[in-house]
Design an enzyme around this catalytic site. Structure first.
Site, PDB file in Angstrom:
ATOM      1  N   ALA A 161      44.224  87.230 -48.830  1.00 42.56           N
ATOM      2  CA  ALA A 161      43.173  86.629 -48.000  1.00 42.56           C
ATOM      3  C   ALA A 161      42.737  87.624 -46.929  1.00 42.56           C
ATOM      4  CB  ALA A 161      43.690  85.342 -47.371  1.00 42.56           C
ATOM      5  N   ASN A 162      41.945  87.183 -45.975  1.00 41.09           N
ATOM      6  CA  ASN A 162      41.574  88.039 -44.836  1.00 41.09           C
ATOM      7  C   ASN A 162      41.549  87.178 -43.577  1.00 41.09           C
ATOM      8  OD1 ASN A 162      38.767  86.959 -44.432  1.00 41.09           O
ATOM      9  ND2 ASN A 162      38.576  87.697 -46.542  1.00 41.09           N
TER      10      ASN A 162
END
Ligand code: C5P
Length: 393
Positions: free
Chosen positions: A206-207
């Site tokens: 993810a980020n």
């Protein structure tokens, strides 16, 4: 002329309520007021009444005045209820639906829109309990103006917590009383948040995107009267009122949800979409003696480029660019590469992810607008204003 019920809470900023009353009176508004008990320690009912020339109620028990005016009647007759300054305490009481003084009873009884102008110490504003209460109130449809960043009354304290300036509160009141409906009849699709790319059934890549900017744009578009479809990756912030949420996980899900939401008049792609996905394992990967697994990455579809070139392309397509250097040059190149109409470019070298504020440049085919540092809500409002201007041309 409107009837504006002003609730004044206790706090150093209470004196600014007097300036607000003066400005509202100049505009011809009627401004009855309720002072909480704590507020009466900072401003007197006498000074409020002298400026407003309207009823002033306090919790100091006054049966005659209550019979004559009645806080419920005031609440019911108001076109808007404004709480300025709004303390952490009144927001906590509102969030749980309490009615243990005149102010909270009036706030519970009113059917009118409610605008809060919070003011408190930055640590109090940043506390998770306050954030939780604010999120609850926003989900209930309560509107906020500020707080702003700056010096606090306590020496050496700085941060977010200052009461919005009276002019900003006035503008927020007018926006609620005479709302901008310039996007009425338009469909706006907004992407927001990160994507999660599965590695196996329990792990993902993810980020750090919080979704705050995309959600603020969706909220502003909905306020301007648009039908809004918000296609969002996993976030922990509330869905803005009046917006249809399509919750997705991966970039491929996001593209499918955006395509399913078309046709639209406007698309704003604010999501931080992962560039790659993993060939996900069907079962949880095991730790083995032969060392860590090799992840095979494959390119994700570029949602912005795909939509910009699709047969059902919205009339206006806006992309985002998070850059750490040569912000304008890179954003210009992106505009051409992606085939969108505008790019909102921000310099993320100073850290924007999860923050409340953003400094952006609006890049179109023929010009660059440098916007000042703004809250993400104000970036949303300003973008929606530019969109409405462009569609009106
Ligand atoms: O190329 P870059 O990822 O920097 O471009 C950012 C813009 O492109 C954003 O508007 C983002 O939402 C969009 N984007 C997309 N699909 C991708 C990658 C980025 O729509 N796979």
């Amino acid at each position: 002329m409107a009837r504006i019920l002003l609730v004044i809470c206790g706090g150093i900023a209470a004196y600014k309520a007097l300036e607000l009353i003066r400005r509202l009176r100049e505009k011809g508004h009627e401004v009855p007021a309720i002072l909480t008990e704590a507020a009466t320690r900072f401003v007197t009912p006498l000074s409020v009444g002298a400026l407003s020339n309207a009823p002033v109620l306090t919790d100091l028990f006054d049966l005659d005045r209550e019979r004559e005016i009645g806080h419920i009647r005031l609440a019911r007759a108001a076109d808007i209820v404004v709480v300025a300054p709004a303390t952490a305490d009144i927001m906590a009481r509102m969030a749980t639906g309490r009615a243990d003084d005149l102010a909270t009873a009036a706030l519970l009884a009113t059917g009118a829109p409610i605008l809060l102008a919070p003011a408190m110490n930055p640590h109090m504003w940043a506390h998770p309990a306050t954030a939780r209460n604010v999120a609850r109130l926003v989900a209930d449809g309560v509107r906020l103006v500020g707080p702003e960043a700056g010096e606090m009354a306590e020496r050496g304290e700085a941060g977010i917590g200052r009461l919005a300036e009276p002019a900003a509160i006035l503008a927020a009141i007018e926006d609620i009383l005479a709302p901008d409906r310039r996007l009425e009849g338009r469909h706006v699709v907004v992407t927001s948040g990160p994507t999660h790319e599965a590695i196996d059934p329990v792990r993902y890549i993810a980020n750090r995107s919080s979704g705050k900017q995309g959600h603020a744009i969706a909220a502003a578009a909905a306020r301007a009267g648009a039908r809004v479809t918000l296609v969002s990756g996993p976030v922990t912030i509330p869905t803005p009122p009046g917006v249809t949420l399509r919750a997705v996980e991966s970039a491929r899900d996001m593209l499918a949800a955006v395509e399913a939401a078309l046709p639209a008049d406007i698309a704003v792609m604010a999501a931080a979409v992962a560039d790659w996905h993993v060939e996900a394992a069907a079962q949880k990967l095991k730790k083995t003696a032969s060392g860590p697994p090799a992840l095979t990455l494959s390119e994700n579809p570029d949602i912005l480029a795909t939509i910009s070139r699709s047969a059902s392309r919205p009339r206006l397509v806006v992309g985002f660019a998070a850059e750490t250097e040569n912000v304008i040059a890179h954003a210009r190149a992106k505009l051409a590469r992606k085939g969108c109409d505008w790019i909102l470019a921000n310099d993320v070298s100073a850290g924007v992810f999860g923050e409340a504020e953003n400094t952006v440049h609006l890049i179109t085919a023929d010009r660059v607008e440098d916007w000042p540092r703004l809250s993400k809500e104000d970036v949303g409002a300003r973008l929606v204003n530019r969109i409405a201007e462009t569609l009106a041309d």
